[in-house]
Design a protein around this motif. Structure first.
Motif, PDB file in Angstrom:
ATOM      1  N   CYS A  29      -9.880  22.074  16.095  1.00 13.10           N
ATOM      2  CA  CYS A  29     -10.734  21.570  17.169  1.00 13.10           C
ATOM      3  C   CYS A  29     -12.223  21.698  16.829  1.00 13.10           C
ATOM      4  O   CYS A  29     -13.045  20.857  17.211  1.00 13.10           O
ATOM      5  CB  CYS A  29     -10.438  22.317  18.470  1.00 13.10           C
ATOM      6  SG  CYS A  29      -8.879  21.842  19.249  1.00 13.10           S
ATOM      7  N   ARG A  30     -12.572  22.741  16.106  1.00 18.21           N
ATOM      8  CA  ARG A  30     -13.979  23.005  15.793  1.00 18.21           C
ATOM      9  C   ARG A  30     -14.394  22.466  14.414  1.00 18.21           C
ATOM     10  O   ARG A  30     -15.508  22.707  13.957  1.00 18.21           O
ATOM     11  CB  ARG A  30     -14.237  24.513  15.825  1.00 18.21           C
ATOM     12  CG  ARG A  30     -14.080  25.119  17.204  1.00 18.21           C
ATOM     13  CD  ARG A  30     -15.143  24.606  18.155  1.00 18.21           C
ATOM     14  NE  ARG A  30     -14.992  25.160  19.500  1.00 18.21           N
ATOM     15  CZ  ARG A  30     -15.845  24.984  20.489  1.00 18.21           C
ATOM     16  NH1 ARG A  30     -16.930  24.269  20.281  1.00 18.21           N
ATOM     17  NH2 ARG A  30     -15.630  25.509  21.671  1.00 18.21           N
ATOM     18  N   ASN A  31     -13.467  21.771  13.736  1.00 20.88           N
ATOM     19  CA  ASN A  31     -13.782  21.173  12.437  1.00 20.88           C
ATOM     20  C   ASN A  31     -14.326  22.232  11.467  1.00 20.88           C
ATOM     21  O   ASN A  31     -15.321  22.023  10.761  1.00 20.88           O
ATOM     22  CB  ASN A  31     -14.808  20.048  12.603  1.00 20.88           C
ATOM     23  CG  ASN A  31     -14.743  19.037  11.474  1.00 20.88           C
ATOM     24  OD1 ASN A  31     -13.823  19.083  10.648  1.00 20.88           O
ATOM     25  ND2 ASN A  31     -15.719  18.150  11.412  1.00 20.88           N
ATOM     26  N   THR A  32     -13.644  23.377  11.460  1.00 24.28           N
ATOM     27  CA  THR A  32     -14.130  24.529  10.702  1.00 24.28           C
ATOM     28  C   THR A  32     -14.214  24.263   9.203  1.00 24.28           C
ATOM     29  O   THR A  32     -15.146  24.731   8.530  1.00 24.28           O
ATOM     30  CB  THR A  32     -13.214  25.742  10.958  1.00 24.28           C
ATOM     31  OG1 THR A  32     -13.206  26.017  12.370  1.00 24.28           O
ATOM     32  CG2 THR A  32     -13.698  26.973  10.216  1.00 24.28           C
ATOM     33  N   HIS A  76     -17.478  22.701   8.334  1.00 24.70           N
ATOM     34  CA  HIS A  76     -18.581  23.641   8.496  1.00 24.70           C
ATOM     35  C   HIS A  76     -18.647  24.644   7.333  1.00 24.70           C
ATOM     36  O   HIS A  76     -19.734  24.980   6.850  1.00 24.70           O
ATOM     37  CB  HIS A  76     -18.446  24.400   9.813  1.00 24.70           C
ATOM     38  CG  HIS A  76     -18.731  23.574  11.025  1.00 24.70           C
ATOM     39  ND1 HIS A  76     -19.838  22.755  11.122  1.00 24.70           N
ATOM     40  CD2 HIS A  76     -18.058  23.430  12.196  1.00 24.70           C
ATOM     41  CE1 HIS A  76     -19.840  22.146  12.296  1.00 24.70           C
ATOM     42  NE2 HIS A  76     -18.764  22.541  12.966  1.00 24.70           N
ATOM     43  N   THR A 135     -21.804  18.158  13.870  1.00 24.36           N
ATOM     44  CA  THR A 135     -20.557  17.380  13.979  1.00 24.36           C
ATOM     45  C   THR A 135     -20.018  17.520  15.402  1.00 24.36           C
ATOM     46  O   THR A 135     -20.331  18.458  16.124  1.00 24.36           O
ATOM     47  CB  THR A 135     -19.489  17.886  12.990  1.00 24.36           C
ATOM     48  OG1 THR A 135     -19.208  19.263  13.265  1.00 24.36           O
ATOM     49  CG2 THR A 135     -19.951  17.731  11.548  1.00 24.36           C
ATOM     50  N   HIS A 190     -17.043  18.205  18.156  1.00 25.03           N
ATOM     51  CA  HIS A 190     -15.935  19.150  18.210  1.00 25.03           C
ATOM     52  C   HIS A 190     -15.207  19.014  19.537  1.00 25.03           C
ATOM     53  O   HIS A 190     -15.713  18.388  20.482  1.00 25.03           O
ATOM     54  CB  HIS A 190     -16.431  20.590  18.033  1.00 25.03           C
ATOM     55  CG  HIS A 190     -17.309  21.067  19.141  1.00 25.03           C
ATOM     56  ND1 HIS A 190     -18.674  20.950  19.098  1.00 25.03           N
ATOM     57  CD2 HIS A 190     -17.004  21.644  20.338  1.00 25.03           C
ATOM     58  CE1 HIS A 190     -19.197  21.438  20.215  1.00 25.03           C
ATOM     59  NE2 HIS A 190     -18.208  21.869  20.990  1.00 25.03           N
TER      60      HIS A 190
END
Length: 204
Positions: free
Chosen positions: A155-158, A161, A173, A175
């Motif tokens: 969900c947080r596009n880790t 990152h 970005t 999220h």
């Protein structure tokens, strides 16, 4: 010598008591009666759990897997029970442990630290009459935590990152939030139930 409640890995004294025989009226033959069972395990497991095990079975004797080499035939023949603990797996000593178990003629029960029992070696032991048990649910919390970790990471596009951080780059970005979303949990066993419990805490 026996130290800290368990036998050192290569000690010959850690053998089972004599197995007296008694008449078996059902078969008209002699049946084995193990009065002082002998357990095969790691030195670490014996040190950590030995006191608790001997409270359950006061006459329990220990044979600990050596760091190198192999146990002599008489010691292997004395083994009635076996426990495969996490430290044996992480240290890569599974082959040594199961090789010993497969050559133990009096082994009757093997317990695994893990839940899964799908390795062919378990079938080989079962065919010899060995009872094989696992630790269902023992990893449920840890696996459920990992599931939620990955859900948050998606969900947080880790991943993006982390790559940007490694390149010392800042790229805003989009999220998503977990709260309010729907999660499908296939199977409500120990792991699935724990995942569902944690997901509910996130408002999923």
């Amino acid at each position: 010598p026996v130290r800290h409640g368990y036998a050192a890995p290569h000690v010959e004294e850690a053998r089972a008591a004599r197995r007296p025989r008694r008449p078996d009226r059902r078969r008209g033959a002699e049946a084995e009666e193990v009065l002082s069972p002998t357990l095969l395990c790691s030195a670490a497991a014996a040190q950590r759990y030995g006191a608790e095990w001997t409270r359950v079975v006061p006459d329990l004797r220990f044979v600990t897997l050596p760091d190198e080499g192999r146990l002599d035939d008489d010691t292997v023949a004395s083994i009635d029970l076996a426990v495969f603990s996490t430290d044996l797996w992480t240290s890569g000593r599974g082959r040594q442990f199961f090789g010993t178990a497969l050559h133990a003629p009096h082994l009757r029960w093997l317990h695994m630290f893990s839940a899964g029992l799908d390795d062919p070696v378990f079938d080989q032991l079962a065919q010899r009459g060995v009872r094989v048990t696992g630790s269902a649910g023992s990893s449920a919390v840890a696996i459920a935590h990992t599931v939620m970790l990955q859900a948050l990471a998606l969900c947080r596009n880790t991943r993006t990152h982390v790559a940007d951080q490694a390149d010392r780059r800042w790229e805003p970005t989009d999220h998503l939030d977990l709260e309010g979303r729907t999660m499908c949990v296939v199977g409500m066993g120990n792991i699935g139930s724990e995942v569902a419990r944690l997901a509910a805490a996130f408002g999923v």
